[in-house]
Design an enzyme around this catalytic site. Structure first.
Site, mmCIF file in Angstrom:
data_model
loop_
_atom_site.group_PDB
_atom_site.id
_atom_site.type_symbol
_atom_site.label_atom_id
_atom_site.label_comp_id
_atom_site.label_asym_id
_atom_site.label_seq_id
_atom_site.Cartn_x
_atom_site.Cartn_y
_atom_site.Cartn_z
ATOM 1 N N CYS A 68 0.826 -1.244 0.125
ATOM 2 C CA CYS A 68 0.017 0.127 0.063
ATOM 3 C C CYS A 68 0.837 1.365 0.100
ATOM 4 O O CYS A 68 1.878 1.306 0.592
ATOM 5 C CB CYS A 68 -0.763 -0.109 1.261
ATOM 6 S SG CYS A 68 -1.453 1.514 1.774
ATOM 7 N N CYS A 145 -7.746 -0.653 7.828
ATOM 8 C CA CYS A 145 -6.525 0.171 7.859
ATOM 9 C C CYS A 145 -6.391 0.722 9.518
ATOM 10 O O CYS A 145 -6.852 1.543 10.000
ATOM 11 C CB CYS A 145 -7.033 1.635 7.192
ATOM 12 S SG CYS A 145 -5.634 2.830 7.173
ATOM 13 N N GLN A 246 -8.726 18.758 9.279
ATOM 14 C CA GLN A 246 -7.380 18.270 9.673
ATOM 15 C C GLN A 246 -7.556 16.839 9.537
ATOM 16 O O GLN A 246 -8.513 16.032 10.241
ATOM 17 C CB GLN A 246 -7.088 18.992 10.753
ATOM 18 C CG GLN A 246 -7.085 20.317 10.788
ATOM 19 C CD GLN A 246 -5.712 20.688 10.042
ATOM 20 O OE1 GLN A 246 -4.774 20.036 9.745
ATOM 21 N NE2 GLN A 246 -5.587 22.051 9.712
ATOM 22 N N PHE A 273 -7.864 31.437 5.142
ATOM 23 C CA PHE A 273 -8.080 30.290 4.764
ATOM 24 C C PHE A 273 -8.757 29.384 5.754
ATOM 25 O O PHE A 273 -8.010 28.253 6.362
ATOM 26 C CB PHE A 273 -6.678 29.337 4.290
ATOM 27 C CG PHE A 273 -5.926 30.282 3.216
ATOM 28 C CD1 PHE A 273 -6.159 30.049 1.895
ATOM 29 C CD2 PHE A 273 -5.020 31.293 3.729
ATOM 30 C CE1 PHE A 273 -5.511 30.693 0.878
ATOM 31 C CE2 PHE A 273 -4.408 31.745 2.604
ATOM 32 C CZ PHE A 273 -4.445 31.672 1.445
ATOM 33 N N ASP A 341 -3.751 29.521 7.089
ATOM 34 C CA ASP A 341 -3.593 28.168 7.181
ATOM 35 C C ASP A 341 -3.861 27.594 5.573
ATOM 36 O O ASP A 341 -4.969 27.181 5.332
ATOM 37 C CB ASP A 341 -4.428 27.199 7.963
ATOM 38 C CG ASP A 341 -4.425 25.724 7.981
ATOM 39 O OD1 ASP A 341 -3.204 25.344 7.350
ATOM 40 O OD2 ASP A 341 -5.037 25.198 8.650
ATOM 41 N N CYS A 367 1.129 22.620 5.912
ATOM 42 C CA CYS A 367 1.348 21.255 5.618
ATOM 43 C C CYS A 367 2.209 20.786 4.424
ATOM 44 O O CYS A 367 2.546 19.624 4.312
ATOM 45 C CB CYS A 367 0.045 20.425 5.118
ATOM 46 S SG CYS A 367 -0.742 21.026 3.538
#
Length: 419
Positions: A68, A145, A246, A273, A341, A367
């Site tokens: 994966c 998962c 998030q 944002f 952000d 990020c």
């Protein structure tokens, strides 16, 4: 043809790197100091075996690791992983001449990822449901998962398979986004296109069978059986279908804690944002906030949540594309702090306007280390000083890290230019 190489270092994407006569060779899942057998695939290689393992090697906890493409670092011991991730960020910032010491990495995995996007594909007569293999369009079938919150670990693949069976007649590639909310599972399906009346009724019935809170197709709500709500501070926010979120709850809370502490002496703050308000609604507990976001549905959700929450300070909102129309100097000058952000593309245009403004404090959340470094360099060149950088690890087992930078106007430097 198989050959043996020695790994000397790790790359930014967690690949082991061997120095060879033909240049660096990137070997996924190999660690520095290891001797490994590989098969070359251009500048990359397939790991055949680890012949001399590193003491930093760990046993992956997921049976799909290595196939994966979702996780890249489960083979690393935890302390080694943290040091590598922090070092990679430090190197990126140093390359941009941002030489501020990093705060210790904040572990924000918490209970796990609260949203998964599973791919449903029909490359042959069989349906395949799971994640893409690394650098491939091949789907690795999964039945669970382990890095997700418990509500998603096994249920998300079951939901995606049920939707694939229902919509699979056209064999279209589907992406099924499943979000764990406080009222159950919120599901948005992409790739199919508009449904006919018969398929709509079947999907609505399927949502009941699966006990979904909401089911939507390309953001169009088919059925909302319960409002898909999340609690932010004292507010309850009903998420728009497919809206930004998030990765983990603890990640959101960790980021917000840093933002609130940095802005604690402010009186009026711009949240740029803003999304559905993970910062704005918390800031409004004690500070007037102006939230700006391009997504109309997210702004509407924020407005509804703010109106329904008693005793908040003033919350104003604006729908605006900050890439094309950043807040200008006269607008910015009405705030004593700005939180931003942006998506991975960063906020270059907004950073340039902040340089020309009188805003004394910027809290930059990102990020992407590359665009964070670019935007921060712009702010520093205009008189801001980068005081602190906080790495927040909500993307555990991946090379990605969330970053919060605290920048204050360098008053002495600014005055000296004017004398």
């Amino acid at each position: 043809m198989a050959e043996q190489v020695t790994i000397t270092r790790l790359g930014a994407k967690a690949d082991g790197i061997a120095e060879t006569a033909s240049g660096p060779l990137f070997v996924p899942f190999a660690l520095p100091g290891e001797t490994v057998t590989i098969e070359r695939e251009g500048a990359r290689a397939h790991l055949v075996s680890v012949d001399v393992p590193s003491p930093e090697r760990a046993v992956p906890f997921c049976p799909y690791f290595g196939e994966c493409g979702g996780c890249a670092t489960q083979h690393m011991r935890h302390d080694f992983y943290r040091a590598w991730k922090q070092g990679t960020l430090a190197h990126t910032l140093h390359q941009a001449r941002l030489d501020v010491p990093l705060e210790p990495m904040i572990d924000a995995h918490g209970e796990g990822r609260r949203r998964l996007t599973l791919h449903v594909r029909f490359p042959d007569r069989e349906m395949h449901v799971g994640y893409m293999a690394a650098r491939s369009h091949h789907v690795v079938d999964i039945d669970h998962c382990p890095i997700a919150v418990p509500a998603l670990q096994r249920q998300a693949p079951l939901v995606a398979r049920a939707i694939g069976r229902q919509l699979g007649a056209g064999r279209k590639p589907l992406d099924v986004q499943v979000t764990a909310v406080e009222t159950g599972l919120d599901v948005d399906v992409r790739g199919h296109g508009p449904l006919n009346a018969k398929d709509r009724q079947r999907m609505i019935a399927l949502a009941a069978d699966l006990d979904l809170a909401r089911l939507s197709i390309h953001g169009e709500v088919l059925v909302e059986r319960r409002p898909p709500a999340l609690t932010i501070a004292r507010s309850s926010v009903v998420l728009p279908a497919g809206s930004f979120l998030q990765a983990t709850r603890l990640g959101e809370e960790s980021l917000a804690s840093i933002v609130l502490d940095a802005c604690k002496s402010g009186k009026r703050v711009a949240d740029l944002f803003s999304g559905c308000g993970p910062f704005a609604l918390r800031l409004a507990e004690r500070i007037a906030v102006h939230a700006v976001e391009t997504d109309k549905a997210a702004v509407a959700a924020l407005e509804r949540a703010a109106r329904a929450t008693p005793n908040l300070r003033a919350v104003t909102t604006e729908v605006r594309d900050l890439f094309r129309r950043p807040l200008l100097t006269p607008e910015l000058n009405t705030f004593d702090a700005v939180v931003m952000d942006p998506p991975r593309a960063g906020a270059e245009a907004q950073a340039q306007q902040l340089v020309a403004s009188k805003v004394p404090l910027v809290v930059s959340v990102s990020c992407d280390a590359g665009t964070f470094a670019r935007d921060t360099a712009i702010l520093q060149s205009g008189g801001f000083k980068l005081e602190r950088v906080y790495p927040v690890d909500q993307f555990s087992f991946s090379p990605h890290v969330e970053i919060v930078g605290i920048l204050r106007r360098d008053v002495v430097k600014k005055l000296s230019r004017n004398t």
